[in-house]
Design an enzyme around this catalytic site. Structure first.
Site, PDB file in Angstrom:
ATOM      1  CD  GLU A 134      16.500  27.428 -68.279  1.00  0.00           C
ATOM      2  OE1 GLU A 134      16.530  27.449 -69.525  1.00  0.00           O
ATOM      3  OE2 GLU A 134      16.753  26.412 -67.627  1.00  0.00           O
ATOM      4  CG  ASP A 135      15.636  27.015 -73.067  1.00  0.00           C
ATOM      5  OD1 ASP A 135      15.491  26.777 -71.850  1.00  0.00           O
ATOM      6  OD2 ASP A 135      16.019  26.149 -73.878  1.00  0.00           O
ATOM      7  CG  ASP A 141       8.543  21.030 -69.758  1.00  0.00           C
ATOM      8  OD1 ASP A 141       7.338  21.269 -69.809  1.00  0.00           O
ATOM      9  OD2 ASP A 141       9.042  19.982 -70.195  1.00  0.00           O
ATOM     10  NE  ARG A 167      20.977  23.993 -79.702  1.00  0.00           N
ATOM     11  CZ  ARG A 167      20.493  23.674 -78.496  1.00  0.00           C
ATOM     12  NH1 ARG A 167      19.629  24.469 -77.898  1.00  0.00           N
ATOM     13  NH2 ARG A 167      20.850  22.568 -77.894  1.00  0.00           N
TER      14      ARG A 167
HETATM   15  P1  IMP Z   1      12.493  21.200 -67.099  1.00  0.00           P
HETATM   16  O1  IMP Z   1      13.600  20.743 -66.206  1.00  0.00           O
HETATM   17  O2  IMP Z   1      11.459  20.116 -67.316  1.00  0.00           O
HETATM   18  O3  IMP Z   1      11.847  22.501 -66.661  1.00  0.00           O
HETATM   19  O4  IMP Z   1      13.139  21.360 -68.518  1.00  0.00           O
HETATM   20  C1  IMP Z   1      13.504  22.560 -69.011  1.00  0.00           C
HETATM   21  C2  IMP Z   1      14.465  22.393 -70.161  1.00  0.00           C
HETATM   22  O5  IMP Z   1      14.035  21.385 -71.076  1.00  0.00           O
HETATM   23  C3  IMP Z   1      14.442  23.686 -70.951  1.00  0.00           C
HETATM   24  O6  IMP Z   1      15.403  24.585 -70.463  1.00  0.00           O
HETATM   25  C4  IMP Z   1      14.728  23.210 -72.348  1.00  0.00           C
HETATM   26  O7  IMP Z   1      16.120  23.137 -72.555  1.00  0.00           O
HETATM   27  C5  IMP Z   1      14.128  21.838 -72.398  1.00  0.00           C
HETATM   28  N1  IMP Z   1      12.780  21.883 -72.996  1.00  0.00           N
HETATM   29  C6  IMP Z   1      11.578  21.750 -72.362  1.00  0.00           C
HETATM   30  N2  IMP Z   1      10.554  21.857 -73.227  1.00  0.00           N
HETATM   31  C7  IMP Z   1      11.110  22.087 -74.435  1.00  0.00           C
HETATM   32  C8  IMP Z   1      10.559  22.324 -75.757  1.00  0.00           C
HETATM   33  O8  IMP Z   1       9.345  22.349 -75.996  1.00  0.00           O
HETATM   34  N3  IMP Z   1      11.468  22.536 -76.749  1.00  0.00           N
HETATM   35  C9  IMP Z   1      12.811  22.535 -76.545  1.00  0.00           C
HETATM   36  N4  IMP Z   1      13.374  22.327 -75.337  1.00  0.00           N
HETATM   37  C10 IMP Z   1      12.531  22.103 -74.293  1.00  0.00           C
HETATM   38 MG    MG Z   2      17.440  24.707 -71.192  1.00  0.00          MG
END
Ligand code: IMP
Ligand code: MG
Length: 182
Positions: free
Chosen positions: A105-106, A109, A171
């Site tokens: 994963e990137d 959050d 990106r």
């Molecule tokens: P989650 O479901 O809240 O954990 O969201 C995770 C996804 O939101 C990540 O895989 C990213 O694609 C995107 N995301 C969350 N924070 C950031 C950020 O600071 N920059 C870019 N993408 C983010």
């Molecule tokens: Mg993502």
């Protein structure tokens, strides 16, 4: 898809994580992964699009034999906040049954995206399932999804670059920068 017109966005003048810091950290992660997967084959699942550069660098740093597949998820919500409602835009092409799966994963959050992906993958009965993320935003977590390998931890703030986007932009930056005023 259409790309929104360029809004007035300011990025931090200094990177939060430089290209050199990212490269060094990936070497460390790869060494840890090689130790843990010794004698096995890894099936890496890269979560598109954000992890495309990370997984490209990681797969070359890891010495353990590795095959790769991709999944594309979409989470409904605003540009900067996940809603927790996840749609699979592109499913895997490989069977993961009895495979040693490593999700790449990137960013984790809230953890909502990963939690639903994890549930979906576990239903397909892999031999093992681990998770690697480039960035961990621990303070934003609302689930207790386990993350096994973490590149960098950070608190609040929205970041772009090295695969990470804001409405599909940035990106292509070689390092990671903070979006100011988010
Ligand atoms: P989650 O479901 O809240 O954990 O969201 C995770 C996804 O939101 C990540 O895989 C990213 O694609 C995107 N995301 C969350 N924070 C950031 C950020 O600071 N920059 C870019 N993408 C983010
Ligand atoms: Mg993502």
């Amino acid at each position: 898809m259409t790309i929104a017109p360029t809004p007035k966005i300011k990025l931090s003048s200094e990177p939060l994580f430089s290209a050199a810091e990212i490269a060094t950290r990936i070497e460390d992660l790869a060494a840890q992964i090689d130790k843990d997967y010794h004698g096995r084959e890894i099936l890496m699942i890269a979560v598109l699009k954000g992890s495309f550069l990370f997984v490209a660098d990681l797969i070359r740093a890891v010495k353990t034999p590795t095959v790769i597949d991709f999944v594309r998820l979409a989470s409904y919500g605003s540009a900067t906040q996940s809603s927790g409602i996840i749609e699979v835009r592109k499913d895997l092409e490989m069977s993961i049954k009895d495979k040693d799966v490593l999700v790449v994963e990137d960013i984790v959050d809230s953890g909502l995206t990963l939690e639903s992906l994890r549930t979906m993958l576990l239903n397909r009965q892999p031999a093992s399932l681990r998770i690697c993320t480039l960035i961990d935003k621990q303070s934003q977590r609302v689930t207790d999804v386990p993350v096994d390998y973490i590149g960098f931890s950070m608190d609040d703030g929205f970041i772009v670059g090295y695969g990470l986007d804001l409405d599909e932009r940035y990106r292509d930056l070689p390092d990671i920068r903070i979006v100011e005023g988010v």
